[in-house]
Structures are given as structure tokens and as C-alpha cells.
Design an enzyme around this catalytic site. Structure first.
Site, short mmCIF file in Angstrom:
data_model
loop_
_atom_site.label_atom_id
_atom_site.label_comp_id
_atom_site.label_asym_id
_atom_site.label_seq_id
_atom_site.Cartn_x
_atom_site.Cartn_y
_atom_site.Cartn_z
NE ARG A 1 -11.11 -9.39 -2.41
CZ ARG A 1 -11.41 -8.43 -3.29
NH1 ARG A 1 -11.58 -8.74 -4.56
NH2 ARG A 1 -11.55 -7.19 -2.90
CE LYS B 1 -4.00 -1.77 2.60
NZ LYS B 1 -4.98 -1.58 1.51
CD GLU C 1 -5.81 -8.07 3.25
OE1 GLU C 1 -5.63 -7.53 2.16
OE2 GLU C 1 -6.42 -7.52 4.19
N1 BES Z 1 -8.26 -3.68 4.23
C1 BES Z 1 -8.32 -3.25 2.88
C2 BES Z 1 -9.55 -2.41 2.58
C3 BES Z 1 -9.58 -1.03 3.17
C4 BES Z 1 -8.77 -0.04 2.64
C5 BES Z 1 -10.42 -0.72 4.19
C6 BES Z 1 -8.82 1.24 3.16
C7 BES Z 1 -10.49 0.55 4.69
C8 BES Z 1 -9.68 1.54 4.19
C9 BES Z 1 -8.33 -4.44 1.95
O1 BES Z 1 -7.59 -5.53 2.36
C10 BES Z 1 -7.77 -3.98 0.66
O2 BES Z 1 -6.62 -3.67 0.63
N2 BES Z 1 -8.59 -3.98 -0.38
C11 BES Z 1 -8.18 -3.53 -1.66
C12 BES Z 1 -8.80 -4.44 -2.68
C13 BES Z 1 -8.27 -4.24 -4.06
C14 BES Z 1 -6.82 -4.66 -4.15
C15 BES Z 1 -9.11 -5.06 -5.02
C16 BES Z 1 -8.64 -2.09 -1.83
O3 BES Z 1 -9.72 -1.73 -1.37
O4 BES Z 1 -7.89 -1.31 -2.43
ZN ZN Z 2 -7.30 -5.71 4.37
MN MN Z 3 -5.55 -5.37 1.75
#
Ligand code: BES
Ligand code: ZN
Ligand code: MN
Length: 501
Positions: free
Chosen positions: A351, A277, A349
Site C-alpha cells: 500500500r 515474515k 509495504e
Molecule cells: N505480499 C503480502 C500479502 C500476501 C501474503 C499475499 C501472503 C499473498 C500471500 C503483503 O505485503 C503483506 O505482507 N501484507 C500483510 C499486511 C498486514 C501486515 C496488515 C499481510 O497480509 O499479512
Molecule cells: Zn507484499
Molecule cells: Mn508485505
């Protein structure tokens, strides 16, 4: 700070207190506020502040006043808005607002009255709602502040609930407190930084709750998961030194006719893994276990409510880090249910770990329904912001029950569609599935990925990415940090469970 809740049948005006909380409508002033029996000095003071509009009775207007009366020197006047618009949620929010101001009152003994003007407007017992709101509102996370240790031992506030008209009960107050305490437990877990809350700590939290409330608790270790073939969960965990845990809590009731499983995402820190990230706000990914926290808080309440239903609480706990053994984009793993899944983004991750947890619980416990809660997608914040969790379901009857619990608890959910076309883009190129789709509607796609792991079991997925932390403008929510979303929703769902086919 600890709130000690006391119940009495006496009237508020007979008490000697440091302060009282009064709930006042915007449109009916003191006359319609059931406060006729208050000492004249207090009424006069309140009327003056209403006249001068120091206090208006509007929603979110909360005002500290000094009465000049020796027995009750301070008044906390709390606006509840228009009488016609009032319901248990507005009351809960007003009480929450009051709860936030409790510490600034410098009062050790505070009273409030439950009078008939509040009663008709609420579908839930008013005493329960008020205590729930007060306790939720007064929550603070200051365990990591220097002054915390000595202070926390000293600080307790006695709250006297006066109920001369027999509107509420000792039991209802206790229930309100218990529901808020369960929520505050979830908030504490959420707010705890990831260096102090690892998967093993989620496991000990579960074991503690289980011990206190006659719930069975089993923790599956990585060795067992490997034997079971949970490569999706283990794949995520590989990038971290901390071993993953699959936590199972089993609440049984002798007369239970149905079993419900509650499954929570417990990523104690989500760096994204190799699909790292960006740095901005990455600290917030300590909250990526708030689904797990919701399950834990709810199980604690369920253990005390003793409902006639079996409830299985399941937590998939892991870190998502980019260590030397981390899984790579392009890796293909075999899920517990045998499906081959291509990892195209290691940051999707949640899912993966939930997929294995869901198919395991469906196979092992054959529940009549499954609810999962997860901070699954940033896209959910784009879609719904911070005032509703996103829901995806394969069963309208179950969704309707979740909606009812949502209305009761004020913990809002909003259903998103799951038309089959949305699911096309996660069909695998090399495997059966891939863990990300293409294009928009990420929240729906994430939910539909999970659907592949529940067979035909009635299921509702709740994406709590927007509701789990930093929710503003709700009286009983802290201005920052974890909200404990899902806890009271699940408690209401289980308590009012209607068997489904
Ligand atoms: N935990 C995150 C989702 C999230 C991000 C929740 C920011 C709250 C604030 C999750 O694991 C994630 O990283 N999801 C990705 C999915 C994508 C790679 C399809 C996302 O939301 O960018
Ligand atoms: Zn996450
Ligand atoms: Mn994630």
C-alpha cells in the site's frame, strides 16, 4: 514448447495429422458434437470409449485414445460437460485441459475443428477461446531444469484449426494466441526467482515490451523519486541494496477520448522487512510482483490490439528486505501527495509503494480511471480463497465495467464493501494515516488505505493475493506457480472500454 497455430477452411477428416482434439458434450455424445464427417474408424473408436465410459464427456474428463486409423492415429477426447451449461469459460477450460496433455501425446501436428455445435454457446469467438485455452494450458515453466536448453529449441507443435463452416477466422486465432502469450509472459515473470528478477529486471521487461509495440517507457530512478517526495516508496526500498524503479509505460492513440491508468505492485521479494515474515512459505513472496506482471502482460496485448484509448501502465518496483538501512516500525514518512504516514508494520509495504504510484499517476496524467492490481493482503486468501480477486472501488460504473471484463475473460473478481467505518482504524495517531488498521477485514482496510491516494478519480483496486499463484482445478491454469491473473481481464476491459464521466 512452442505452439504454432495454423488456420484452414478444410475439414478435419481430409488432413494427415498425428492427433486430433475433439470437444464432446457429456449429454449429446458424438451426434451432437459436429464430428459427423470424421472417418468411420475414428467415430467407432470414440463411440466405444463413450459406451465403455472410458471417456464420458464430463467436464475435466480428458482422454487419449488410439484410433487405428493411419491418417489420424491419436485422438484426444475432451469433455466439455453439459451442452446447456456451456459458455466460453467452460470451453476455455476444456481447451486448457487439452493443452496440458499436448506434450504427452508425442505428436508434432495436431488438429481440431471448429464446428457449429460449439459456436452458439460462446459470447466470444470460439476459435479465439480455444486457441487461448490451448496455449494457456500447454504453458510450462522449466527454464531452470537441466534438460531445458536443448529441448526448448526442438519442441514445437503445429496446431491446425479446421474451420470448414467459416465460424472463426485467422484473426481470431491470432488474438487468442496473443492474449495467451501476454498471460504467459506474466507467468514467466512471476515464476522467475527473486535472485533473477529484481526491480531493474521489471524495468527492462517493460522497456522490451515498449520497444516491440510502440509504447513509450520511462523509468524514474530513486534520485528522481526523492526529488518528487515519494517517501513511502523509498522507505520500503531502503532495506534493500537494489534500487527501486517507478516504471511508466505510455500507450497513446490519436483518436483517444479517455485515458486509463493500470498500476501494478512490483515487490520482487517481500520478506516483510523489519516486521519479518515467518519462514514457512516465504519463498512464495517472489510472487509479490504479480500485479506488475499483469500490467506488463496487458500492455503487451494492448500494444498489439491498438485500441482507441490512452493507457498508462505504471509499476512500482522494489524489494522489501530488512537491510541495515531498512525503515522501522514507528517511522513517519511523507507521501508524494503530502500525507504523513506512520509505518506500524513494514510488511504492509504494498500500500505504501502503490500509494505514491497512484497519487503520481493521478496528478501527472489525470486519467479518467485507475485500476490497480496487487498481491496486497493474506486476508484476501482467507476471504475469497483462490477463485476470485477481491475488488474495492469508489465508482460503481467503473466496477461494472471491470465485472463485464471479468465475465468475458473468466478472470473472476468479487467486490468487497468499503463502508466508511472500515477506514476509521487507519486514521493516524501521530500522522494523517497509519499503514495498518486494527482487527479484521484486512483486505478492505488495505484497499481503503489506497483510496486516500486517488483523489476523486474513478478507481478499482484488485487484490490478487489468492489468484496470482497456485490455483488448482482450472483447466488452463498450471497446477502450481504463477497464473498470469489480471492480464486478460485488463485486455478485455481496455478493448471494450466505455467512456465514463
Ligand atoms: N505480499 C503480502 C500479502 C500476501 C501474503 C499475499 C501472503 C499473498 C500471500 C503483503 O505485503 C503483506 O505482507 N501484507 C500483510 C499486511 C498486514 C501486515 C496488515 C499481510 O497480509 O499479512
Ligand atoms: Zn507484499
Ligand atoms: Mn508485505
Amino acid at each position: 514448447m512452442k505452439l504454432i497455430i495454423k488456420y484452414s477452411n478444410n475439414s478435419l477428416s481430409n488432413q494427415k495429422l498425428d492427433a486430433i482434439i475433439v470437444f464432446i458434450f457429456e449429454d449429446s455424445g458424438l451426434t451432437g458434437s459436429g464430428l459427423n464427417s470424421l472417418p468411420a474408424a475414428l467415430k467407432k473408436n470414440l463411440n466405444t470409449s463413450l459406451k465403455l465410459k472410458v471417456f464420458t464427456g464430463k467436464k475435466d474428463n480428458c482422454q487419449q485414445l488410439f484410433s487405428g486409423h493411419a491418417n489420424i492415429p491419436q485422438i484426444l477426447a475432451v469433455g466439455v460437460g453439459k451442452k446447456s451449461e456451456m459458455n466460453s469459460e467452460t470451453l476455455r477450460r476444456a481447451a486448457g485441459k487439452a493443452g496440458k496433455m499436448l506434450t504427452s501425446l508425442k505428436a508434432k501436428k495436431i488438429g481440431f475443428a471448429v464446428t457449429s455445435h460449439l459456436q452458439k454457446t460462446s459470447e466470444t469467438d470460439v476459435g479465439q477461446v480455444l486457441v487461448e485455452g490451448l496455449t494457456l494450458g500447454s504453458y510450462k515453466f522449466n527454464q531452470y531444469k537441466e534438460s531445458h536448453d536443448e529441448k526448448s529449441k526442438l519442441e514445437s507443435i503445429k496446431i491446425q484449426c479446421c474451420d470448414p463452416e467459416n465460424i472463426t477466422s485467422r484473426k481470431a486465432l491470432k488474438t487468442g494466441k496473443m492474449r495467451a502469450d501476454g498471460t504467459n509472459l506474466a507467468r514467466n515473470l512471476g515464476n522467475t526467482p527473486a535472485n533473477d528478477l529484481k526491480p531493474k529486471d521489471l524495468a527492462s521487461a517493460a522497456e522490451n515490451i515498449a520497444k516491440q509495440h510502440k509504447i513509450d517507457c520511462t523509468v524514474l530512478e530513486e534520485k528522481q523519486m526523492k526529488k518528487l517526495g515519494m517517501e513511502m516508496l523509498l522507505g520500503v526500498s531502503r532495506g534493500s541494496r537494489e534500487p527501486a524503479k517507478l516504471i511508466l509505460m505510455e500507450y497513446f492513440h490519436q483518436k483517444a477520448k479517455q485515458t486509463v491508468a493500470l498500476v501494478g505492485k512490483g515487490v520482487t521479494f517481500d520478506s516483510g522487512g523489519i516486521s519479518l515474515k515467518p519462514g514457512k512459505n516465504m519463498d512464495e513472496m517472489k510472487f509479490d510482483m504479480c500485479g506488475a506482471a499483469a500490467v506488463l502482460g496487458a500492455m503487451k496485448i494492448i500494444g498489439q490490439l491498438n485500441p482507441q484509448i490512452n493507457v498508462i501502465g505504471v509499476i512500482a518496483a522494489t524489494e522489501n528486505l530488512p537491510g541495515g538501512d531498512a525503515q522501522r516500525p514507528g517511522d513517519i514518512v511523507t507521501a508524494y501527495n503530502g500525507k504523513r504516514v506512520e509505518i506500524l508494520n513494514t510488511d504492509a509495504e504494498g500500500r505504501l509503494i502503490l500509494g505514491d504510484a497512484l497519487s503520481y499517476v493521478v496528478k501527472e496524467f489525470k486519467p479518467n480511471a485507475v485500476i490497480d492490481l496487487a498481491t496486497l493482503t493474506g486476508a484476501c486468501i482467507t476471504a475469497l480463497g483462490h477463485y476470485a480477486s477481491g475488488a474495492i472501488t469508489n465508482n460503481d460504473a467503473l466496477m461494472e465495467q471491470v465485472r463485464k471484463a471479468s465475465n468475458l475473460s473468466g478472470d473472476r473478481v468479487w467486490q468487497l464493501p468499503s463502508f466508511p467505518e472500515y477506514g476509521e482504524s487507519i486514521k493516524g495517531k501521530y500522522g494523517d494515516l497509519q499503514n495498518i488498521g486494527v482487527g479484521d477485514s484486512g483486505t478492505i482496510i488495505g484497499g481503503m488505505f489506497l483510496e486516500h491516494f486517488v483523489d476523486k478519480t474513478p478507481w478499482v483496486h484488485l487484490d490478487i493475493a489468492g489468484t496470482a499463484w497456485n490455483v488448482k482445478h482450472i483447466g488452463y491454469q498450471p497446477n502450481s506457480g504463477a497464473t498470469g491473473v489480471g492480464v486478460r481481464l485488463l485486455a478485455d476491459l481496455i478493448q471494450n472500454w466505455e467512456p465514463i464521466k
